[in-house]
Design a protein around this motif. Structure first.
Motif, short mmCIF file in Angstrom:
data_model
loop_
_atom_site.label_atom_id
_atom_site.label_comp_id
_atom_site.label_asym_id
_atom_site.label_seq_id
_atom_site.Cartn_x
_atom_site.Cartn_y
_atom_site.Cartn_z
N PHE A 80 -2.58 -6.19 4.12
CA PHE A 80 -2.46 -5.78 2.73
C PHE A 80 -2.17 -4.28 2.75
O PHE A 80 -3.09 -3.47 2.86
N PRO A 81 -0.91 -3.88 2.68
CA PRO A 81 -0.57 -2.47 2.91
C PRO A 81 -1.10 -1.54 1.83
O PRO A 81 -1.19 -1.91 0.65
N GLU A 82 -1.45 -0.33 2.24
CA GLU A 82 -1.80 0.71 1.27
C GLU A 82 -0.50 1.23 0.67
O GLU A 82 0.37 1.73 1.38
N THR A 83 -0.36 1.10 -0.64
CA THR A 83 0.89 1.49 -1.28
C THR A 83 0.69 1.75 -2.76
O THR A 83 -0.20 1.16 -3.38
N ASP A 84 1.54 2.61 -3.30
CA ASP A 84 1.58 2.84 -4.74
C ASP A 84 2.83 2.23 -5.35
O ASP A 84 3.11 2.42 -6.54
N GLU A 85 3.59 1.51 -4.54
CA GLU A 85 4.83 0.90 -5.02
C GLU A 85 4.52 -0.26 -5.96
O GLU A 85 3.45 -0.86 -5.92
N ASN A 86 5.51 -0.61 -6.77
CA ASN A 86 5.36 -1.73 -7.70
C ASN A 86 5.68 -3.07 -7.04
O ASN A 86 5.30 -4.13 -7.57
N SER A 87 6.39 -3.04 -5.93
CA SER A 87 6.67 -4.25 -5.16
C SER A 87 5.85 -4.21 -3.88
O SER A 87 5.94 -3.25 -3.11
N ILE A 88 5.05 -5.26 -3.67
CA ILE A 88 4.14 -5.30 -2.52
C ILE A 88 4.35 -6.61 -1.79
O ILE A 88 4.43 -7.68 -2.40
N VAL A 89 4.41 -6.55 -0.46
CA VAL A 89 4.56 -7.75 0.36
C VAL A 89 3.37 -7.85 1.31
O VAL A 89 3.15 -6.95 2.12
N ILE A 90 2.61 -8.92 1.19
CA ILE A 90 1.52 -9.20 2.12
C ILE A 90 2.10 -10.00 3.27
O ILE A 90 2.78 -11.00 3.06
N THR A 91 1.83 -9.54 4.49
CA THR A 91 2.44 -10.19 5.66
C THR A 91 1.37 -10.61 6.67
O THR A 91 0.24 -10.12 6.65
N ASN A 92 1.76 -11.53 7.56
CA ASN A 92 0.88 -11.88 8.68
C ASN A 92 1.13 -10.91 9.82
O ASN A 92 1.93 -9.97 9.70
N ALA A 93 0.43 -11.10 10.93
CA ALA A 93 0.51 -10.16 12.04
C ALA A 93 1.92 -10.07 12.64
O ALA A 93 2.27 -9.07 13.28
N GLN A 94 2.72 -11.11 12.40
CA GLN A 94 4.10 -11.12 12.91
C GLN A 94 5.08 -10.51 11.92
O GLN A 94 6.28 -10.49 12.16
N GLY A 95 4.55 -10.03 10.79
CA GLY A 95 5.41 -9.40 9.79
C GLY A 95 6.06 -10.36 8.83
O GLY A 95 6.94 -9.97 8.05
N LYS A 96 5.64 -11.62 8.83
CA LYS A 96 6.22 -12.63 7.95
C LYS A 96 5.52 -12.62 6.60
O LYS A 96 4.29 -12.62 6.52
N SER A 97 6.30 -12.61 5.54
CA SER A 97 5.74 -12.57 4.19
C SER A 97 4.94 -13.83 3.88
O SER A 97 5.38 -14.96 4.17
N VAL A 98 3.75 -13.64 3.27
CA VAL A 98 2.96 -14.78 2.81
C VAL A 98 2.70 -14.70 1.30
O VAL A 98 2.47 -15.72 0.64
N LEU A 99 2.76 -13.49 0.74
CA LEU A 99 2.53 -13.30 -0.69
C LEU A 99 3.31 -12.06 -1.14
O LEU A 99 3.21 -11.01 -0.52
N GLU A 100 4.09 -12.21 -2.21
CA GLU A 100 4.87 -11.10 -2.73
C GLU A 100 4.42 -10.82 -4.16
O GLU A 100 4.27 -11.74 -4.97
#
Length: 234
Positions: A80-100
């Motif tokens: 769950f990246p630390e970000t102030d952006e309006n678009s956020i991508v939650i990824t697994n350890a391999q960098g694959k998106s699981v929740l946008e």
């Protein structure tokens, strides 16, 4: 914190065990979908828990949408990246998106407000089956395969007029529809969000029902009886 028992953090990554996921589904959402049982071969972490973890991390914006892009298995490390952006991508350890996530507007990070939305939405979401889906399936003469039930959380979104509430939050079903395709159906559950008695927001949840079969009253009734027996025993 409400979510503390239901996830683990290590090296800035979040993971959820099968037991934690199952407990969240049953305790917070009263959801007994077999796909969240630890011993289920198709086990996945509930979308409602991922949604809740996102709110816990990023707060509640006036407008938010959540799209589940891949299923999350037990003990899968999530970023769950630390970000102030309006678009956020939650990824697994391999960098694959699981929740946008897409968000805009004012953000409320108050823990009481965030937990109130998590609790109220979880209770609303737990009504999916049998309360909300059964009448829709009967109306459209379709149902899932009771031997391999597969009802998946696809997406949800909401918009608040204001995230500064004066009274207690409440969610109510506003409408429900089912769109039937050849091999699956999309269910849309519309809900209203109240600040006390004042309508303060609206949302929609989309579910995908896979493995469609012709509706069989006797068969699905037996499935519901078994589902409710498991719930009552818990």
């Amino acid at each position: 914190m409400l979510l503390t028992p239901f996830y683990t953090t290590k090296d800035n990554l979040i993971s959820v065990s099968a037991t934690q996921a199952s407990d969240f589904a049953k305790l917070q959402c009263f959801d007994f979908n077999p796909i969240h049982d630890p011993d289920n071969k198709r086990f996945c972490v509930p979308g409602d828990l991922l949604f809740s973890l996102a709110l816990h991390t990023y707060g509640v914006s006036e407008s938010m949408s959540f799209t589940f892009t891949n299923m999350v298995g037990a003990d899968m490390a999530l970023n769950f990246p630390e970000t102030d952006e309006n678009s956020i991508v939650i990824t697994n350890a391999q960098g694959k998106s699981v929740l946008e996530i897409e968000r805009k507007g004012k953000i409320n990070r108050d823990s009481h407000f965030v937990e109130s939305l998590i609790k109220n939405y979880g209770q609303f979401s737990g009504q999916n089956f049998p309360t909300l889906l059964m009448p829709l399936m009967k109306e459209h003469d379709v149902m899932f395969n009771p031997n391999r039930p597969l009802v998946m959380y696809n997406s949800m979104s909401f918009e608040f007029e204001s995230v500064d509430f004066e009274q207690s939050m409440r969610l109510e079903l506003a409408d429900s529809t089912l769109e039937v395709e050849p091999k699956r159906a999309n269910s849309y559950l519309h809900f209203d969000i109240f600040d006390g008695d004042k309508l303060s927001g609206k949302g929609i949840k989309k579910l995908v029902i896979a493995g469609l079969k012709p509706y069989d009253e006797e068969v699905i009734t037996e499935f519901v009886k078994g589902y409710e027996a498991r719930r009552d025993a818990f």
